[in-house]
Design a protein around this motif. Sequence first.
Motif, PDB file in Angstrom:
ATOM      1  N   VAL A 119       1.153  -0.961  -0.054  1.00 68.00           N
ATOM      2  CA  VAL A 119       0.226  -0.048   0.055  1.00 68.00           C
ATOM      3  C   VAL A 119       0.940   1.312  -0.444  1.00 68.00           C
ATOM      4  O   VAL A 119       0.801   2.600  -0.638  1.00 68.00           O
ATOM      5  CB  VAL A 119      -0.459   0.190   1.356  1.00 68.00           C
ATOM      6  CG1 VAL A 119      -1.302   1.347   1.479  1.00 68.00           C
ATOM      7  CG2 VAL A 119      -2.197  -0.762   1.425  1.00 68.00           C
ATOM      8  N   LYS A 120       1.669   1.042   1.126  1.00 64.78           N
ATOM      9  CA  LYS A 120       2.631   2.291   1.017  1.00 64.78           C
ATOM     10  C   LYS A 120       3.864   2.624  -0.394  1.00 64.78           C
ATOM     11  O   LYS A 120       3.437   3.464  -1.057  1.00 64.78           O
ATOM     12  CB  LYS A 120       4.256   1.503   2.451  1.00 64.78           C
ATOM     13  CG  LYS A 120       5.002   3.567   1.767  1.00 64.78           C
ATOM     14  CD  LYS A 120       6.253   3.095   3.162  1.00 64.78           C
ATOM     15  CE  LYS A 120       6.600   4.237   3.297  1.00 64.78           C
ATOM     16  NZ  LYS A 120       8.003   3.848   3.813  1.00 64.78           N
ATOM     17  N   ASP A 121       3.660   1.886  -0.984  1.00 65.64           N
ATOM     18  CA  ASP A 121       4.838   1.645  -2.392  1.00 65.64           C
ATOM     19  C   ASP A 121       3.584   2.153  -3.744  1.00 65.64           C
ATOM     20  O   ASP A 121       3.850   2.918  -4.164  1.00 65.64           O
ATOM     21  CB  ASP A 121       5.160   0.298  -3.398  1.00 65.64           C
ATOM     22  CG  ASP A 121       6.251  -0.548  -2.133  1.00 65.64           C
ATOM     23  OD1 ASP A 121       6.898   0.308  -1.580  1.00 65.64           O
ATOM     24  OD2 ASP A 121       6.626  -2.016  -2.768  1.00 65.64           O
ATOM     25  N   ALA A 122       2.948   1.587  -3.523  1.00 60.50           N
ATOM     26  CA  ALA A 122       1.195   2.053  -4.129  1.00 60.50           C
ATOM     27  C   ALA A 122       1.065   3.301  -4.254  1.00 60.50           C
ATOM     28  O   ALA A 122       0.853   4.118  -4.755  1.00 60.50           O
ATOM     29  CB  ALA A 122       0.122   1.509  -4.312  1.00 60.50           C
ATOM     30  N   LYS A 123       1.102   3.914  -2.405  1.00 65.61           N
ATOM     31  CA  LYS A 123       0.985   5.457  -2.892  1.00 65.61           C
ATOM     32  C   LYS A 123       1.888   6.208  -3.153  1.00 65.61           C
ATOM     33  O   LYS A 123       1.946   7.492  -3.513  1.00 65.61           O
ATOM     34  CB  LYS A 123       0.420   5.728  -0.750  1.00 65.61           C
ATOM     35  CG  LYS A 123       0.570   7.430  -0.406  1.00 65.61           C
ATOM     36  CD  LYS A 123       0.136   7.374   0.470  1.00 65.61           C
ATOM     37  CE  LYS A 123       0.750   8.743   1.002  1.00 65.61           C
ATOM     38  NZ  LYS A 123       1.123   8.955   2.452  1.00 65.61           N
ATOM     39  N   GLU A 124       2.948   5.210  -3.198  1.00 63.74           N
ATOM     40  CA  GLU A 124       4.200   6.268  -3.920  1.00 63.74           C
ATOM     41  C   GLU A 124       3.995   6.203  -5.077  1.00 63.74           C
ATOM     42  O   GLU A 124       4.689   7.714  -5.666  1.00 63.74           O
ATOM     43  CB  GLU A 124       5.852   6.067  -2.685  1.00 63.74           C
ATOM     44  CG  GLU A 124       5.813   6.006  -2.082  1.00 63.74           C
ATOM     45  CD  GLU A 124       7.447   5.319  -1.377  1.00 63.74           C
ATOM     46  OE1 GLU A 124       8.047   4.647  -2.262  1.00 63.74           O
ATOM     47  OE2 GLU A 124       7.633   5.159   0.045  1.00 63.74           O
ATOM     48  N   GLU A 125       3.926   5.737  -5.525  1.00 62.10           N
ATOM     49  CA  GLU A 125       3.724   5.528  -7.278  1.00 62.10           C
ATOM     50  C   GLU A 125       2.310   6.770  -8.081  1.00 62.10           C
ATOM     51  O   GLU A 125       3.180   7.093  -8.377  1.00 62.10           O
ATOM     52  CB  GLU A 125       3.362   3.988  -8.022  1.00 62.10           C
ATOM     53  CG  GLU A 125       4.031   3.458  -7.301  1.00 62.10           C
ATOM     54  CD  GLU A 125       4.365   2.303  -8.275  1.00 62.10           C
ATOM     55  OE1 GLU A 125       3.282   1.598  -9.365  1.00 62.10           O
ATOM     56  OE2 GLU A 125       4.698   1.549  -7.904  1.00 62.10           O
ATOM     57  N   LEU A 126       1.753   6.426  -6.590  1.00 66.24           N
ATOM     58  CA  LEU A 126       0.540   7.892  -7.244  1.00 66.24           C
ATOM     59  C   LEU A 126       0.698   8.836  -6.574  1.00 66.24           C
ATOM     60  O   LEU A 126       0.151   9.537  -8.078  1.00 66.24           O
ATOM     61  CB  LEU A 126      -1.195   7.492  -6.271  1.00 66.24           C
ATOM     62  CG  LEU A 126      -1.793   6.162  -6.535  1.00 66.24           C
ATOM     63  CD1 LEU A 126      -2.948   5.708  -6.358  1.00 66.24           C
ATOM     64  CD2 LEU A 126      -2.280   6.491  -8.553  1.00 66.24           C
ATOM     65  N   VAL A 127       1.155   8.934  -6.513  1.00 73.15           N
ATOM     66  CA  VAL A 127       1.335  10.558  -5.411  1.00 73.15           C
ATOM     67  C   VAL A 127       3.149  11.024  -6.603  1.00 73.15           C
ATOM     68  O   VAL A 127       3.084  11.973  -6.795  1.00 73.15           O
ATOM     69  CB  VAL A 127       2.185  10.338  -4.206  1.00 73.15           C
ATOM     70  CG1 VAL A 127       2.996  11.949  -3.934  1.00 73.15           C
ATOM     71  CG2 VAL A 127       1.123  10.582  -3.094  1.00 73.15           C
ATOM     72  N   ASN A 128       4.219  10.221  -6.905  1.00 75.43           N
ATOM     73  CA  ASN A 128       5.067  10.135  -7.821  1.00 75.43           C
ATOM     74  C   ASN A 128       4.609  10.937  -8.968  1.00 75.43           C
ATOM     75  O   ASN A 128       5.173  10.620  -9.594  1.00 75.43           O
ATOM     76  CB  ASN A 128       6.882   9.867  -6.919  1.00 75.43           C
ATOM     77  CG  ASN A 128       6.833  10.039  -5.853  1.00 75.43           C
ATOM     78  OD1 ASN A 128       6.782  10.777  -5.419  1.00 75.43           O
ATOM     79  ND2 ASN A 128       7.451   9.291  -5.370  1.00 75.43           N
ATOM     80  N   GLY A 129       3.725  10.106  -9.435  1.00 82.19           N
ATOM     81  CA  GLY A 129       3.415   9.000 -11.188  1.00 82.19           C
ATOM     82  C   GLY A 129       4.454   8.774 -11.698  1.00 82.19           C
ATOM     83  O   GLY A 129       4.829   8.622 -12.959  1.00 82.19           O
ATOM     84  N   ASN A 130       5.478   7.818 -10.865  1.00 82.96           N
ATOM     85  CA  ASN A 130       6.443   6.974 -11.958  1.00 82.96           C
ATOM     86  C   ASN A 130       6.450   5.819 -11.438  1.00 82.96           C
ATOM     87  O   ASN A 130       6.790   4.796 -12.610  1.00 82.96           O
ATOM     88  CB  ASN A 130       8.068   7.704 -10.880  1.00 82.96           C
ATOM     89  CG  ASN A 130       8.098   7.825  -9.810  1.00 82.96           C
ATOM     90  OD1 ASN A 130       7.552   8.233  -9.693  1.00 82.96           O
ATOM     91  ND2 ASN A 130       9.402   8.090  -9.129  1.00 82.96           N
ATOM     92  N   GLY A 131       5.573   5.404 -11.899  1.00 78.71           N
ATOM     93  CA  GLY A 131       4.903   4.494 -12.190  1.00 78.71           C
ATOM     94  C   GLY A 131       4.621   3.795 -13.749  1.00 78.71           C
ATOM     95  O   GLY A 131       4.027   4.359 -14.551  1.00 78.71           O
ATOM     96  N   SER A 132       5.127   2.633 -13.745  1.00 77.95           N
ATOM     97  CA  SER A 132       4.664   2.437 -15.052  1.00 77.95           C
ATOM     98  C   SER A 132       3.458   2.090 -14.913  1.00 77.95           C
ATOM     99  O   SER A 132       2.548   2.479 -17.010  1.00 77.95           O
ATOM    100  CB  SER A 132       5.545   1.339 -16.341  1.00 77.95           C
ATOM    101  OG  SER A 132       5.184  -0.202 -15.193  1.00 77.95           O
TER     102      SER A 132
END
Length: 141
Positions: A119-132
Amino acid sequence: METQQQGGSKLVVGMAAGALAGAAIAMLNSNTRSNVKNNVSGMKDSVSSLANDVKENPSETKDQLMERIKSASEVLKDAANSVQELYSKANGDLREEMKDVQADTQEAVSTAKEVGSKVKDAKEELVNGNGSGNQSYNQPH
């Protein structure tokens, strides 16, 4: 020291007075009085009968009494053994249950930590927008 003895004797006197008061109140009920009379009469008859048996044949009465005590002792030993077996079995089963609960709890905590991390990783990806995966969400279909 005297104060403790006085306090102890007051307690005994108070308990005796309470018991007598309770007995007196209970005797106000006619059914209770009747039951007490019948029980006392029955005990008197039993004691008289036992006394006569002892007078007439003390040896046989003693032997019968010893046999009853021996029998009661065996019954109590069997009951104690049964209780001990039941306790041991329940205690063993309880230990196994506790081990299972402990293992399940540790597994649940581990899973919760993993979920929390994801959940923490998903949150960071959503906030930062760097996930594929985020790029597919941002593109219109």
